[in-house]
Design a protein around this motif. Structure first.
Motif, short mmCIF file in Angstrom:
data_model
loop_
_atom_site.label_atom_id
_atom_site.label_comp_id
_atom_site.label_asym_id
_atom_site.label_seq_id
_atom_site.Cartn_x
_atom_site.Cartn_y
_atom_site.Cartn_z
N GLY A 1 7.09 14.55 3.49
CA GLY A 1 6.26 15.44 4.30
C GLY A 1 4.88 14.83 4.42
O GLY A 1 4.72 13.65 4.76
N LYS B 1 12.22 7.19 13.94
CA LYS B 1 12.71 7.75 12.68
C LYS B 1 14.09 8.40 12.89
O LYS B 1 14.96 8.32 12.03
CB LYS B 1 11.71 8.76 12.11
N ASN C 1 10.85 0.57 3.92
CA ASN C 1 9.74 1.52 3.86
C ASN C 1 8.80 1.43 5.07
O ASN C 1 8.14 2.42 5.39
CB ASN C 1 8.97 1.27 2.56
N GLN D 1 -5.61 6.52 2.57
CA GLN D 1 -5.96 5.50 3.57
C GLN D 1 -7.39 5.65 4.07
O GLN D 1 -8.12 4.69 4.16
CB GLN D 1 -4.95 5.59 4.74
N ASP E 1 6.38 -10.07 8.75
CA ASP E 1 6.06 -9.00 9.69
C ASP E 1 7.37 -8.49 10.30
O ASP E 1 8.12 -9.27 10.90
CB ASP E 1 5.14 -9.56 10.79
N LEU E 2 7.65 -7.20 10.13
CA LEU E 2 8.91 -6.67 10.65
C LEU E 2 9.01 -6.76 12.17
O LEU E 2 10.09 -6.65 12.74
CB LEU E 2 9.11 -5.21 10.22
N HIS F 1 0.84 -1.21 0.00
CA HIS F 1 0.00 0.00 0.00
C HIS F 1 0.87 1.25 0.00
O HIS F 1 2.05 1.20 0.35
CB HIS F 1 -0.90 0.01 1.25
N ILE G 1 3.15 4.48 -0.18
CA ILE G 1 4.44 4.84 -0.77
C ILE G 1 5.20 3.58 -1.22
O ILE G 1 5.87 3.57 -2.25
CB ILE G 1 5.29 5.65 0.24
N TYR H 1 7.07 7.18 17.36
CA TYR H 1 7.32 7.27 15.92
C TYR H 1 8.54 8.16 15.62
O TYR H 1 9.47 7.74 14.94
CB TYR H 1 6.07 7.84 15.25
N ASP I 1 5.42 -7.65 2.82
CA ASP I 1 4.38 -6.99 3.63
C ASP I 1 3.86 -8.02 4.64
O ASP I 1 3.87 -9.22 4.38
CB ASP I 1 3.23 -6.52 2.74
N ARG I 2 3.37 -7.50 5.77
CA ARG I 2 2.80 -8.44 6.76
C ARG I 2 1.40 -8.88 6.33
O ARG I 2 0.87 -9.85 6.84
CB ARG I 2 2.75 -7.81 8.15
N ASN J 1 12.98 4.90 4.38
CA ASN J 1 11.92 5.89 4.32
C ASN J 1 11.75 6.48 5.72
O ASN J 1 11.20 5.83 6.61
CB ASN J 1 10.61 5.25 3.84
N ILE K 1 1.94 13.15 2.87
CA ILE K 1 1.68 12.39 1.64
C ILE K 1 0.30 11.75 1.74
O ILE K 1 -0.02 11.11 2.75
CB ILE K 1 2.75 11.29 1.44
N1 LIG Z 1 2.05 8.95 4.38
C1 LIG Z 1 2.74 9.94 4.88
O1 LIG Z 1 2.27 11.11 4.95
C2 LIG Z 1 4.15 9.72 5.34
C3 LIG Z 1 4.91 10.85 5.72
C4 LIG Z 1 6.21 10.65 6.16
C5 LIG Z 1 6.75 9.38 6.22
N2 LIG Z 1 5.99 8.31 5.85
C6 LIG Z 1 6.61 6.99 5.94
O2 LIG Z 1 6.41 6.27 4.75
C7 LIG Z 1 6.35 4.87 5.04
C8 LIG Z 1 5.12 4.27 4.37
O3 LIG Z 1 3.99 5.00 4.81
P1 LIG Z 1 2.59 4.93 4.03
O4 LIG Z 1 1.81 6.13 4.50
O5 LIG Z 1 2.82 4.73 2.57
O6 LIG Z 1 1.96 3.62 4.70
P2 LIG Z 1 0.64 2.79 4.35
O7 LIG Z 1 -0.08 2.66 5.64
O8 LIG Z 1 -0.08 3.39 3.20
O9 LIG Z 1 1.22 1.37 3.92
C9 LIG Z 1 2.06 0.67 4.78
C10 LIG Z 1 2.23 -0.77 4.31
O10 LIG Z 1 3.16 -1.37 5.21
C11 LIG Z 1 2.62 -2.61 5.69
N3 LIG Z 1 3.10 -2.86 7.05
C12 LIG Z 1 2.76 -2.19 8.18
N4 LIG Z 1 3.38 -2.74 9.24
C13 LIG Z 1 4.14 -3.76 8.79
C14 LIG Z 1 5.00 -4.71 9.41
N5 LIG Z 1 5.18 -4.74 10.74
N6 LIG Z 1 5.65 -5.62 8.63
C15 LIG Z 1 5.45 -5.64 7.29
N7 LIG Z 1 4.62 -4.79 6.65
C16 LIG Z 1 3.97 -3.84 7.39
C17 LIG Z 1 1.10 -2.42 5.65
O11 LIG Z 1 0.44 -3.68 5.59
C18 LIG Z 1 0.92 -1.57 4.38
O12 LIG Z 1 0.77 -2.38 3.22
C19 LIG Z 1 6.36 4.74 6.58
O13 LIG Z 1 7.66 4.46 7.02
C20 LIG Z 1 5.96 6.14 7.03
O14 LIG Z 1 6.49 6.45 8.30
C21 LIG Z 1 4.71 8.44 5.42
#
Ligand SMILES: NC(=O)c1ccc[n+]([C@@H]2O[C@H](COP(=O)([O-])OP(=O)(O)OC[C@H]3O[C@@H](n4cnc5c(N)ncnc54)[C@H](O)[C@@H]3O)[C@@H](O)[C@H]2O)c1
Length: 249
Positions: A168, A141, A72, A174, A48-49, A6, A8, A137, A27-28, A123, A170
């Motif tokens: 920033g 990071k 990521n 969701q 699962d991480l 899902h 990014i 969180y 992915d988990r 990421n 994004i």
């Molecule tokens: N969306 C934002 O605004 C934003 C901003 C800054 C940083 N980020 C970073 O970008 C990264 C991705 O964020 P996103 O918003 O695209 O996330 P998202 O929630 O859209 O997708 C995350 C994916 O990671 C998987 N996942 C979650 N926990 C897991 C685990 N323990 N093991 C394996 N897979 C797992 C989920 O099943 C999902 O498919 C994260 O590190 C987040 O901190 C996001």
């Protein structure tokens, strides 16, 4: 590519596939991987991480040669320091810090054993250095930001580059609710470029960091935030950069 089901992660899998990479989508959530619009031929790995004792590469065919790792996955609890029980904070830190460390260790061992001159991208987030009011969180990071720099120096002699992106705000779509739309509009008003980011905005920069065009780049954290990082107290006091300019004319 961790968290490829899902947001990014998915967009990055698509960007890397467009550059010719075959994707190992980790992915988990197996259902998310199967439902996602992942590039044809992607290898799906349910992992699962938070489970640091299992080897993320264990199920891959012998002939797979991993040249790129995108760390990521990043989770948050959302509660404050005083509300968050230690065990729940530990789960976030275990996933984000120890889980990413374990995946990275498995991939680096794999690269070194095959003399792969690879690329690793973490990421991160603007909240590696800015308060998020989610200490689990932002602390995780910040820890990864330092791990990235340590690894850039340690692995550079082996030809492995290690970098990061810090997105920033994004929009990963969701929660497509009215409240989410209002939140997006409020966020966009704080961004110099006037809009929240799309997952593809981040994916393109990660793909560039992985590419040979960034062959002399290591130990760097690239902000992908439309200028959000530079939002400051003057904007808060005067409403916007334009209002502040008018005020001082
Ligand atoms: N969306 C934002 O605004 C934003 C901003 C800054 C940083 N980020 C970073 O970008 C990264 C991705 O964020 P996103 O918003 O695209 O996330 P998202 O929630 O859209 O997708 C995350 C994916 O990671 C998987 N996942 C979650 N926990 C897991 C685990 N323990 N093991 C394996 N897979 C797992 C989920 O099943 C999902 O498919 C994260 O590190 C987040 O901190 C996001």
């Amino acid at each position: 590519m961790t968290g490829a089901g899902h947001g990014i992660g998915l967009a990055t899998a698509q960007a890397l596939a467009a550059d010719g990479y075959k994707i190992v989508a980790v992915d988990r959530d197996r259902g998310a991987l199967e439902a996602a619009d992942l590039p044809a031929g992607s290898l799906l790995v349910e992992h699962d991480l938070a489970a640091v004792n299992s080897d993320v590469l264990a199920t891959l065919p012998e002939d797979v040669r991993v040249g790129v790792l995108v760390n990521n996955v990043g989770v948050m609890d959302g509660r404050s320091f005083l509300e968050l029980p230690v065990a729940d904070a530990a789960r976030v830190l275990q996933t984000n810090i120890v889980g990413s460390w374990a995946v990275t260790r498995a991939v680096v061992d794999h690269m070194l054993a095959r003399s792969v001159r690879g690329s690793i991208v973490f990421n991160l987030s603007l909240h590696a250095s800015r308060v998020r009011m989610c200490p689990d969180y932002s602390m995780s990071k910040a820890a990864l930001a330092m791990l990235m720099q340590e690894l850039a120096v340690e692995l550079g002699p082996a030809g492995i580059r290690v970098n990061a992106v810090s997105p920033g705000a994004i929009d990963t779509g969701q929660v497509p609710t009215e409240e989410a739309q209002a939140h997006r509009e409020r966020s966009a008003a704080l961004v110099a470029l006037g809009r929240v980011g799309e997952p593809e905005d981040v994916a393109k920069v990660i793909a560039w960091l992985c590419s040979e065009q960034a062959g002399y780049v290591t130990g760097t954290d690239v902000r992908v935030d439309g200028g959000l990082f530079h939002y400051n107290w003057l904007h808060h006091l005067y409403g916007s950069a334009a209002a502040e300019r008018d005020r001082t004319r």
